[in-house]
Every structure is written in C-alpha cells, then in structure tokens.
Design a protein around this motif. Structure first.
Motif, short mmCIF file in Angstrom:
data_model
loop_
_atom_site.label_atom_id
_atom_site.label_comp_id
_atom_site.label_asym_id
_atom_site.label_seq_id
_atom_site.Cartn_x
_atom_site.Cartn_y
_atom_site.Cartn_z
N VAL A 26 0.85 -1.18 0.00
CA VAL A 26 0.00 0.00 0.00
C VAL A 26 0.89 1.24 0.00
O VAL A 26 2.06 1.19 0.39
N ALA A 27 0.32 2.37 -0.43
CA ALA A 27 1.10 3.59 -0.62
C ALA A 27 0.75 4.63 0.42
O ALA A 27 -0.42 5.04 0.55
N ALA A 28 1.75 5.09 1.17
CA ALA A 28 1.55 6.12 2.20
C ALA A 28 1.79 7.51 1.63
O ALA A 28 2.63 7.72 0.77
N GLU A 29 1.02 8.45 2.14
CA GLU A 29 1.24 9.85 1.84
C GLU A 29 1.97 10.50 3.01
O GLU A 29 1.86 10.03 4.16
N PRO A 30 2.75 11.56 2.77
CA PRO A 30 3.56 12.16 3.84
C PRO A 30 2.76 13.08 4.75
O PRO A 30 3.11 14.24 4.95
N ILE A 31 1.67 12.55 5.32
CA ILE A 31 0.83 13.34 6.20
C ILE A 31 0.04 12.38 7.10
O ILE A 31 -0.31 11.28 6.69
N GLY A 32 -0.18 12.80 8.35
CA GLY A 32 -0.96 11.98 9.27
C GLY A 32 -2.45 12.13 9.01
O GLY A 32 -2.92 13.14 8.46
N LEU A 33 -3.21 11.13 9.43
CA LEU A 33 -4.65 11.13 9.20
C LEU A 33 -5.31 12.37 9.79
O LEU A 33 -6.13 13.03 9.14
N ALA A 34 -4.96 12.73 11.03
CA ALA A 34 -5.59 13.88 11.69
C ALA A 34 -5.19 15.20 11.05
O ALA A 34 -5.89 16.21 11.20
N GLU A 35 -4.08 15.22 10.31
CA GLU A 35 -3.61 16.46 9.66
C GLU A 35 -4.33 16.75 8.36
O GLU A 35 -4.26 17.87 7.85
N ILE A 62 -7.78 2.90 5.00
CA ILE A 62 -6.90 3.30 6.10
C ILE A 62 -7.14 2.42 7.32
O ILE A 62 -6.20 1.99 8.00
N MET A 63 -8.41 2.13 7.61
CA MET A 63 -8.72 1.28 8.76
C MET A 63 -8.18 -0.14 8.56
O MET A 63 -7.66 -0.74 9.51
N TYR A 64 -8.30 -0.67 7.35
CA TYR A 64 -7.74 -2.01 7.10
C TYR A 64 -6.25 -2.03 7.42
O TYR A 64 -5.75 -2.95 8.09
N CYS A 65 -5.53 -1.04 6.95
CA CYS A 65 -4.09 -0.99 7.17
C CYS A 65 -3.76 -0.84 8.66
O CYS A 65 -2.79 -1.43 9.16
N ALA A 66 -4.56 -0.05 9.37
CA ALA A 66 -4.32 0.15 10.80
C ALA A 66 -4.57 -1.12 11.60
O ALA A 66 -3.87 -1.40 12.58
N LEU A 67 -5.55 -1.92 11.17
CA LEU A 67 -5.91 -3.12 11.90
C LEU A 67 -5.11 -4.35 11.50
O LEU A 67 -5.13 -5.36 12.21
N CYS A 118 2.72 -4.05 3.58
CA CYS A 118 4.03 -3.41 3.37
C CYS A 118 3.74 -2.00 2.90
O CYS A 118 3.10 -1.81 1.85
N VAL A 119 4.16 -1.02 3.67
CA VAL A 119 3.86 0.38 3.35
C VAL A 119 4.95 0.94 2.45
O VAL A 119 6.12 1.01 2.83
N GLU A 120 4.55 1.33 1.24
CA GLU A 120 5.46 1.96 0.29
C GLU A 120 5.45 3.47 0.52
O GLU A 120 4.41 4.11 0.37
N THR A 121 6.58 4.03 0.89
CA THR A 121 6.66 5.48 1.10
C THR A 121 7.32 6.15 -0.09
O THR A 121 8.08 5.53 -0.84
N CYS A 122 7.04 7.43 -0.26
CA CYS A 122 7.65 8.18 -1.36
C CYS A 122 9.16 8.32 -1.18
O CYS A 122 9.89 8.50 -2.14
N GLU A 123 9.62 8.23 0.07
CA GLU A 123 11.05 8.40 0.32
C GLU A 123 11.86 7.23 -0.22
O GLU A 123 12.94 7.42 -0.81
N SER A 124 11.37 6.00 -0.04
CA SER A 124 12.18 4.84 -0.43
C SER A 124 11.40 3.75 -1.14
O SER A 124 11.99 2.75 -1.54
N GLY A 125 10.10 3.92 -1.34
CA GLY A 125 9.28 2.87 -1.92
C GLY A 125 9.20 2.93 -3.44
O GLY A 125 9.91 3.69 -4.09
N VAL A 126 8.30 2.11 -3.98
CA VAL A 126 8.16 2.01 -5.44
C VAL A 126 6.91 2.71 -5.94
O VAL A 126 6.63 2.68 -7.15
N VAL A 127 6.16 3.35 -5.04
CA VAL A 127 4.94 4.08 -5.42
C VAL A 127 5.07 5.52 -4.96
O VAL A 127 5.40 5.78 -3.80
N ALA A 128 4.80 6.45 -5.86
CA ALA A 128 4.77 7.88 -5.52
C ALA A 128 3.32 8.35 -5.50
O ALA A 128 2.64 8.31 -6.53
N THR A 129 2.83 8.74 -4.33
CA THR A 129 1.50 9.33 -4.19
C THR A 129 1.72 10.79 -3.84
O THR A 129 2.16 11.11 -2.75
#
Length: 302
Positions: free
Chosen positions: A117-126, A197-202, A208-219
């Motif tokens: 899954v692909a993470a964005e550089p921001i928290g849910l509450a933000e 988001i809830m699926y990933c949290a649970l 496997c979280v793909e981040t823009c910093e080092s992963g293979v997915v850019a969101t």
C-alpha cells in the motif's frame, strides 16, 4: 508468473485511459481489465486489455446495494471478477486510472505475501478530507485513536492474490455495513479511503507500506518537491525510479513533463503552450538541468 491489473473508468472517455495504457511497460505481460459504465475504444497499445461493462458482462456487476460512487462499488466488482475466474492470477494490482502512470513493471521483485500500500507524507488527523471521511464512518473516538496513522491512499494496492483476496473480503464487508447509511441516493460519500486506512491500521502484519522516500509508489498530492532523473523519471530519495506514479496531474509542470515523456497529447490538452516554451524559449543546457532536478513548490499547484 501471471499478473492482473484491475481498474475502473466510470464516466471517462477513451482518451482519458490512453496515457495510463501507453505507460504500461513492455515487461508487463499480464492482463488489464477496465470496468466501465459504457463501452470505450482503447488505444492500440493495450493489446492485452479488456473492457467490461454491465451490458457485456453483467455477472461482474452484481451488487446488493444501490451505491452512488464507483470508488466504493469497484471493490464489489473486483471481488465478483476474481471469484468467477477459473484460473486466478498469482499477483494483482488494484489502481486508479485517470491519474496513474507506470515507469516500471509494478510486480517486478514482488516476492513476499504482503499487501503493498502507498503512504502519503501526512498523518490522518492532519488531512481535513481524510479525517472527515474517517470520522463519519468510524466516529471521532477512532479518529483520535488512529489520528497519527499516515494517510494510506486507496488508489494503488497490489500484492499476491492471497493478500488481495483477504483485502477485498474486508473491503466488501465494510462496504455492505456502511454503504446503506453513507453512499446511497441522494447522498454521496467516498467511503473507500476511510475503510482502506482502517484495514491498514488493523492489519499491520499483513501490509508493506510503500513510502515516497524509499518505496516504489509515488503518491504526490501532499508533496512539495520531486526528484527527476535525466530520463524524465520521478525517483525516490535513493535515486530509484518509482514503478507507479499517482496524482501527478495535481501539478501543472509535472503533468506537462509526464505527458512529454510518454509522447501524449489529448484532444483537450491545454499544456502545449508550456511545452512549447520549454522547447523553444530556453537553452538546451537549462532544459537538461530542469529534467535532472525538477522542484515543484506547492504554490505552483493549479
């Protein structure tokens, strides 16, 4: 290893799928299935792509809810499709279509059994949009509990078939539970992002979280700058090109560059003046420098 890409094009014209299909790498030899609300003619570059509609394949479009958003309905359609395959693929990508392009085969090197899954550089509450969706579905207490969890985008999800099947079972179950209250005519709510988001949290041990910093997915929606190599590819901070680029169209200069890389110009293309400027009004040395490192600030968003 057999691969499958599942995507949707509800309300789209043929040209809106062309850039997505044109970017499919030659190394991808699997199948692409596009769920549509009506028949569209696909580009000749998509020889292994099939369009399915409710008229041509009604068995894939069966649902027990009168959902208003195709973002939510697509999980029911995907599950129907996989359940009726005689020979399921070994790996699957579920993704958006209009704002996604590929730079490499998304399945290359995929050896684990996790859901990617692909993470964005921001928290849910933000994030006002995601936190609103999440709290409407799961309540304010759950938002407080998971507020520091990163926003995980539902637009690109991939993995081995077992991982995708478990994910779809959960998404369909949540859709059946919350759909009658939140996504029925005349109201409309895009629930899939909150549920994703809830699926990933649970299920942290299943993803496997793909981040823009080092992963293979850019969101890219929440990014302030990007790195681009001399081939015009977006790269992560390790210098490796992303396999999947999502939400590139949020930034006009980046959209121009992506279109140029794939030689794409659609019938409603409004970017030709920008491209013409870059090709005629600045030196070749400067153009090469811009392609090497291309920083796009948030103030340049459309």
């Amino acid at each position: 290893m057999s691969s499958l890409i599942l995507t949707t094009a509800f309300g789209y014209e043929s040209w809106q799928a062309d850039l997505f299909l044109r970017s499919i790498p030659d190394s991808f030899s699997g199948d692409i299935v596009v769920f549509c609300d009506r028949k569209i003619a696909l580009s000749s570059v998509a020889g292994h792509c099939k369009v399915v509609t409710a008229e041509s394949h009604p068995q894939f479009f069966q649902k027990k809810l009168n959902l208003n958003s195709s973002n939510n309905s697509r999980y029911l359609f995907y599950k129907n499709y996989l359940d009726q395959l005689q020979s399921p693929p070994e790996e699957i990508l579920l993704c958006d279509l209009r704002d996604v392009v590929f730079q490499e085969n998304p399945f290359h090197g995929l050896g684990d059994g996790l859901l990617h899954v692909a993470a964005e550089p921001i928290g849910l509450a933000e994030c006002d949009t995601n936190s609103t969706w999440f709290s409407r579905i799961y309540g304010k207490e759950k938002l407080l509990e998971y507020g520091k969890h990163p926003v995980i985008c539902s637009g690109t999800t991939f993995g081995r078939t077992e991982a995708i099947s478990h994910y779809l079972e959960w998404m369909v179950k949540e859709t059946m539970e919350f759909g009658p209250r939140h996504d029925v005519v005349p109201s409309k709510m895009i629930m899939d992002q909150a549920m994703h988001i809830m699926y990933c949290a649970l299920h942290p041990g299943k993803i496997c979280v793909e981040t823009c910093e080092s992963g293979v997915v850019a969101t890219l929606a929440h990014h302030k700058s990007f790195l681009i190599n001399t081939q015009g590819q977006l790269i992560n901070q390790k210098g490796k090109p992303y396999s999947i680029v999502h939400q590139y169209d949020r930034f006009r200069p980046l959209r121009c560059l992506v279109k140029d890389v794939y030689g794409f110009k659609d019938q409603f293309d409004l970017e030709h003046t920008t491209r013409h400027f870059f090709s005629t009004s600045i030196s070749s040395k400067l153009r090469k420098s811009l392609k090497a490192v291309y920083n796009v600030m948030t103030g340049m968003r459309r």
